[in-house]
Design a protein around this motif. Structure first.
Motif, mmCIF file in Angstrom:
data_model
loop_
_atom_site.group_PDB
_atom_site.id
_atom_site.type_symbol
_atom_site.label_atom_id
_atom_site.label_comp_id
_atom_site.label_asym_id
_atom_site.label_seq_id
_atom_site.Cartn_x
_atom_site.Cartn_y
_atom_site.Cartn_z
ATOM 1 N N GLN A 204 0.826 -1.198 0.000
ATOM 2 C CA GLN A 204 0.000 0.000 0.000
ATOM 3 C C GLN A 204 0.866 1.257 0.000
ATOM 4 O O GLN A 204 0.596 2.217 -0.742
ATOM 5 N N TYR A 205 1.931 1.253 0.797
ATOM 6 C CA TYR A 205 2.818 2.418 0.863
ATOM 7 C C TYR A 205 3.518 2.647 -0.484
ATOM 8 O O TYR A 205 3.602 3.773 -0.965
ATOM 9 N N MET B 32 -3.802 -1.903 -14.523
ATOM 10 C CA MET B 32 -4.356 -0.700 -13.921
ATOM 11 C C MET B 32 -3.822 -0.517 -12.502
ATOM 12 O O MET B 32 -3.299 -1.445 -11.882
ATOM 13 N N GLU B 33 -3.967 0.703 -11.984
ATOM 14 C CA GLU B 33 -3.505 1.005 -10.633
ATOM 15 C C GLU B 33 -4.503 0.538 -9.583
ATOM 16 O O GLU B 33 -4.135 -0.040 -8.565
ATOM 17 N N SER B 34 -5.784 0.768 -9.821
ATOM 18 C CA SER B 34 -6.820 0.349 -8.872
ATOM 19 C C SER B 34 -8.096 0.037 -9.636
ATOM 20 O O SER B 34 -8.337 0.567 -10.725
ATOM 21 N N VAL B 35 -8.911 -0.827 -9.036
ATOM 22 C CA VAL B 35 -10.195 -1.227 -9.625
ATOM 23 C C VAL B 35 -11.223 -1.221 -8.503
ATOM 24 O O VAL B 35 -10.950 -1.705 -7.397
ATOM 25 N N ALA B 36 -12.407 -0.685 -8.776
ATOM 26 C CA ALA B 36 -13.476 -0.641 -7.772
ATOM 27 C C ALA B 36 -14.800 -0.979 -8.439
ATOM 28 O O ALA B 36 -15.052 -0.580 -9.584
ATOM 29 N N GLY C 187 -6.201 -2.293 -4.924
ATOM 30 C CA GLY C 187 -5.241 -1.292 -5.338
ATOM 31 C C GLY C 187 -5.332 -0.024 -4.514
ATOM 32 O O GLY C 187 -6.334 0.223 -3.834
ATOM 33 N N PRO C 188 -4.290 0.809 -4.564
ATOM 34 C CA PRO C 188 -4.290 2.056 -3.782
ATOM 35 C C PRO C 188 -5.187 3.112 -4.409
ATOM 36 O O PRO C 188 -5.351 3.187 -5.628
ATOM 37 N N ARG C 189 -5.788 3.907 -3.561
ATOM 38 C CA ARG C 189 -6.609 5.053 -3.951
ATOM 39 C C ARG C 189 -7.706 4.708 -4.966
ATOM 40 O O ARG C 189 -7.764 5.283 -6.053
#
Length: 848
Positions: free
Chosen positions: A217-218, A523-527, A545-547
């Motif tokens: 996460q960091y 991808m960076e994040s998926v929601a 993923g983050p954010r």
């Protein structure tokens, strides 16, 4: 209102100092001026823990009455009313007394956190739900009080309270954990050095995984792409060829050399279809890597080396394992290959292992399709062949004495046009055809060095040349575009096949599916977002993923699923052709979410139906079976109190005997009802230890009529791992049930024998027996079958017996008795280190 923060002190076993560490932290916070109170802390009569409680404000506990006893639990309402900044709540996995506000203490903690109160709590590693079976196999004790892993993982801070097994055993020997009369038993049972070492390792590994999540996460929040070699993560690059199994096993051996090593197998599917992967072989390799404790990943990437390195750095890998190339020697003229490219570009933070295998240098088993994405080098080469090639050819032909004729000259120029089409596509080929026609006219068609043609035949020849050149270029370009479409569809079919396979395998975890979407499309994040109606705000049903974004309009790519659901991706804008496959993932995510909710509702419905059935049967039992002995007691008491009749001593004794029998029957029925209630609520906690059957079984026969049981329990049987009280109750219920069904004058036979690592107790009656289709149903609550006499009870005896036996890791089943009747077979586990002493004189008697 902001949600409170949760801090958990995690320990490997009782006594390591979790509660003491929590109270020490509370004193530090109070000294700093923080409003901190004790919601619930149990000191277990440990002097140091009890002493450190002094000076801390304690919220009064709630008192609850259960089974004629008074218990204390945390008063959630009082803590909420007090509203401190920090509340201390010990033993997160504790099961509250029936009648409490919530069933589990972690649910109490969730209420405090939702109210904005920070909570500090404690839990042992054996109470985590996912580790219950593992801890049970190590210690021999099945944990009944558990807490979902997700509750602990969501904690804002987890601190491991560690202690070596030797130090913990010394602490116990000094009386700092248990009272002196319990120390010897604890040290020789649960707190053996091997048990404590294994539990400590489980705790360390679990916390290490949690630290790993924080690290990922960091790194994501700070966009760190370089590798931090905190632990060994080994990425295995798979091609779908048969050598993949060798690479996976080699990576697993590398991971075993370092504690906590992780294997991640990844297959890069090229979107242009340049692949020779076998779906069947990939499925076998997926099963193998998961069997070895690793994970399988499916990623799409046009440039295989770059995609592999990007994936490795994204998961913070430290090593990459690749196989020796299967290409033959002459194929290296086409390029250095994936292995060499990855090795060159890996940098100093990634070690690359090239593993030899039997398929090396044998060539690829399937032909490689030509891609349509030619790349800059191919396009430049096409233009050179189409423009510079004709010029060089014309120069060579005009400066040599060879007179090949116009027809042969045209064939040479046509070959350059075809070469330009093969290399660079349509535009270089058209340019080559036009430029070649001009050169043929100027240098080779009379009159020479003029753009005129005197012979009409030459005009036709040059026109035919131009037409053929354009036709060939068009055909080659059409084939390239068809290849591009086929390759794209092939890549999509691979992804959809992989998605369909996950559905068939029953993978229903929403987070796992969203993680696969994130990996597949880079991808960076998926929601997955949803809302109740068009005017309601969006909420996240799941995200990885983050954010992750909270609204579809904030995402780089959003795919609507129905009217009030959307899949939102952040990281980069995807091309339009990717949305079709992404739409399939979005639909599957919606199906998975709905399936999870349906399963949850079905489970709730099943529990409600079961509870309703139990309540209905209980009402029937109370209205009939319990009223019968009450009516007998009432009639006998009324007769004794009557002044109209003079009762003789014998009559009075008979009436008093009837009252006593009715009271005993009531006590037995109420006891079974309470036992069934304990089993239904999961509050039966057996105290497992080694016991001798010849000490327990005779005690269970006290309540049966004299001469009704023949007992055959050899004294040489090995000890069994059981709770003495629960086993006695279970055997008593089984024998009483058999006696009720046996004909008058025919005793019930109770015998025991050892078989390997188990002991079997057989209770044999000669009644009418039970049909095969009812043998399982007789163990359900409130069931009576066969020749049960009227008023013989509420049908709970066998249900309670099986529940107690299974709570102690035993089994209870029914078999037909040869010659008629029913045999109950009770299978018990032998205690470790015990065995039958040999053939000896059995302890045989007739129960009286």
């Amino acid at each position: 209102m902001a949600r409170g923060r949760l801090r958990i002190y995690l320990g490997a076993a009782p006594g390591v100092g979790k509660t003491y560490a929590m109270l020490s932290e509370a004193h530090r916070r109070v000294e700093r001026g923080t409003d901190c109170v004790v919601g619930f802390v149990e000191h277990h009569d440990r002097p140091r823990t009890e002493g450190i409680l002094h000076g801390l404000e304690q919220v009064p506990r709630a008192e609850l009455e259960y089974r004629d006893a008074v218990f204390t639990e945390m008063d959630v309402d009082a803590v909420l009313a007090r509203r401190p900044a920090v509340a201390l709540v010990d033993e997160l996995a504790h099961t509250n007394v029936p009648g409490s506000r919530n069933t589990k203490r972690w649910q109490d903690v969730e209420e405090l956190l939702a109210a904005g109160i920070d909570v500090i709590s404690t839990v042992n590693i054996q109470h985590l739900e996912s580790l219950g079976d593992v801890v049970g196999s190590i210690t021999g004790v099945l944990q009944r009080e558990t807490v979902p892993d997700d509750v602990v993982r969501r904690a804002d801070q987890i601190e491991l309270v560690d202690m070596s097994p030797q130090a913990l055993r010394r602490r116990m020997a000094h009386g700092n954990v248990y009272k002196p009369d319990k120390v010897d038993a604890a040290l020789s049972d649960y707190f053996r050095p091997g048990n404590l070492t294994a539990l400590r390792e489980l705790a360390l590994l679990w916390v290490a995984d949690r630290v790993d999540e924080y690290l990922q996460q960091y790194r994501g929040e700070h966009d760190i792409r370089s590798t931090w070699q905190a632990r060994e993560r080994i990425v295995v690059g798979l091609t779908g060829g048969p050598e993949g199994r060798t690479l996976i096993r080699r990576a697993a051996r590398l991971a075993e050399k370092g504690a906590g090593g992780v294997v991640l197998a990844v297959y890069i599917a090229r979107s242009d279809g340049l692949t020779a992967a076998s779906p069947k072989e990939l499925a076998v390799q997926r099963t193998l890597v998961e069997h070895l404790g690793g994970t399988f990943h499916h990623v799409v990437g046009d440039d295989v080396p770059s995609a592999l390195l990007e994936f490795a750095r994204g998961v913070n890998a430290t090593q990459i394992v690749l196989g020796s190339s299967r290409r033959k020697t002459w194929q290296y003229v086409l390029g250095p290959g994936v292995g060499a490219t990855v090795t060159r570009e890996s940098g100093p933070d990634l070690d690359v292992h090239i593993v030899t295998h039997e398929e090396a240098a044998k060539g690829r088993g399937l032909p490689v399709a030509r891609g349509a994405r030619l790349g800059r080098a191919r396009i430049v080469a096409g233009w050179l062949a189409g423009v510079a090639g004709p010029a060089v050819l014309a120069l060579l032909l005009t400066h040599t004495d060879a007179d090949l004729g116009l027809a042969n000259d045209m064939l040479l120029f046509l070959s350059l046009t075809v070469t330009a089409a093969l290399l660079g596509g349509l535009l270089p080929a058209l340019a080559s055809a036009a430029f070649g026609s001009l050169l043929l006219n100027y240098f080779f068609a009379p009159p020479l060095h003029r753009f005129t043609i005197s012979d009409p035949k030459n005009i036709v020849a040059i026109a035919v040349f131009f037409g053929v050149a354009v036709a060939v270029a068009s055909v080659v370009d059409l084939a390239a575009r068809r290849t591009q479409q086929a390759a794209r569809l092939r890549a999509e079919s691979e992804i959809l096949s992989f998605l369909a396979g996950s559905v068939l395998r029953g993978e229903t975890a929403l987070d796992a599916l969203l993680e696969r979407v994130r990996e597949t499309f880079g991808m960076e994040s998926v929601a997955l977002l949803e809302r109740l109606s068009d005017v309601d705000p969006w909420t996240r049903a799941g995200s990885v993923g983050p954010r992750p974004v909270g609204r579809p309009e904030d995402a780089d790519v959003d795919i609507p699923v129905g009217e009030n659901m959307a899949l939102a991706l952040s990281g980069r804008v995807l091309p339009a052709e990717d949305r079709r496959v992404l739409g399939a993932f979005a639909a599957q995510a919606a199906v998975v979410l709905e399936r999870q909710r349906l399963v949850h509702r079905a489970e709730e419905g099943r529990k409600l139906a079961e509870g309703n059935r139990i309540r209905t049967a209980l009402l029937a039992a109370v209205s009939h079976d319990l009223r019968t002995p009450l009516a007998g007691i009432k009639a006998a008491v009324t007769s004794l109190r009557s002044d109209d009749v003079e009762w003789s001593e014998d009559d009075r004794a008979e009436l008093l005997e009837g009252i006593e029998a009715g009271a005993d029957r009531l006590d037995h029925l109420v006891g079974n009802l309470l036992d069934m209630s304990r089993l239904q609520t999961g509050t039966v906690t057996p105290l497992i230890r080694g016991i001798d059957l010849d000490e327990v079984v005779p005690m269970a026969l006290v309540g049966v009529p004299e001469g009704s049981v023949e007992l055959d329990i050899p004294e040489t049987l090995p000890m069994v791992r059981m709770d003495k009280g629960l086993l006695e109750r279970a055997v008593a219920n089984i024998v009483e049930n058999a006696v009720k069904y046996s004909p008058d004058g025919t005793p019930v036979a109770v015998s025991a024998s050892a078989h390997g690592g188990r002991v079997e107790v057989r209770v044999v009656d000669r009644g009418r027996g039970v049909p095969d289709d009812a043998k399982d149903r007789i163990f359900e609550p409130f069931q009576r079958y066969g020749d049960a006499p009227r008023g013989a009870g509420v049908g709970l005896g066998l249900a309670v017996a099986r529940g107690f036996v299974e709570a102690m890791d035993g089994t209870l089943s029914a078999e037909d008795t040869p010659g008629g009747g029913l045999t109950m077979v009770l299978t018990l586990q032998t205690a470790p280190g015990t065995a039958a002493a040999g053939t000896g004189t059995p302890a045989t008697r007739v129960a009286g």
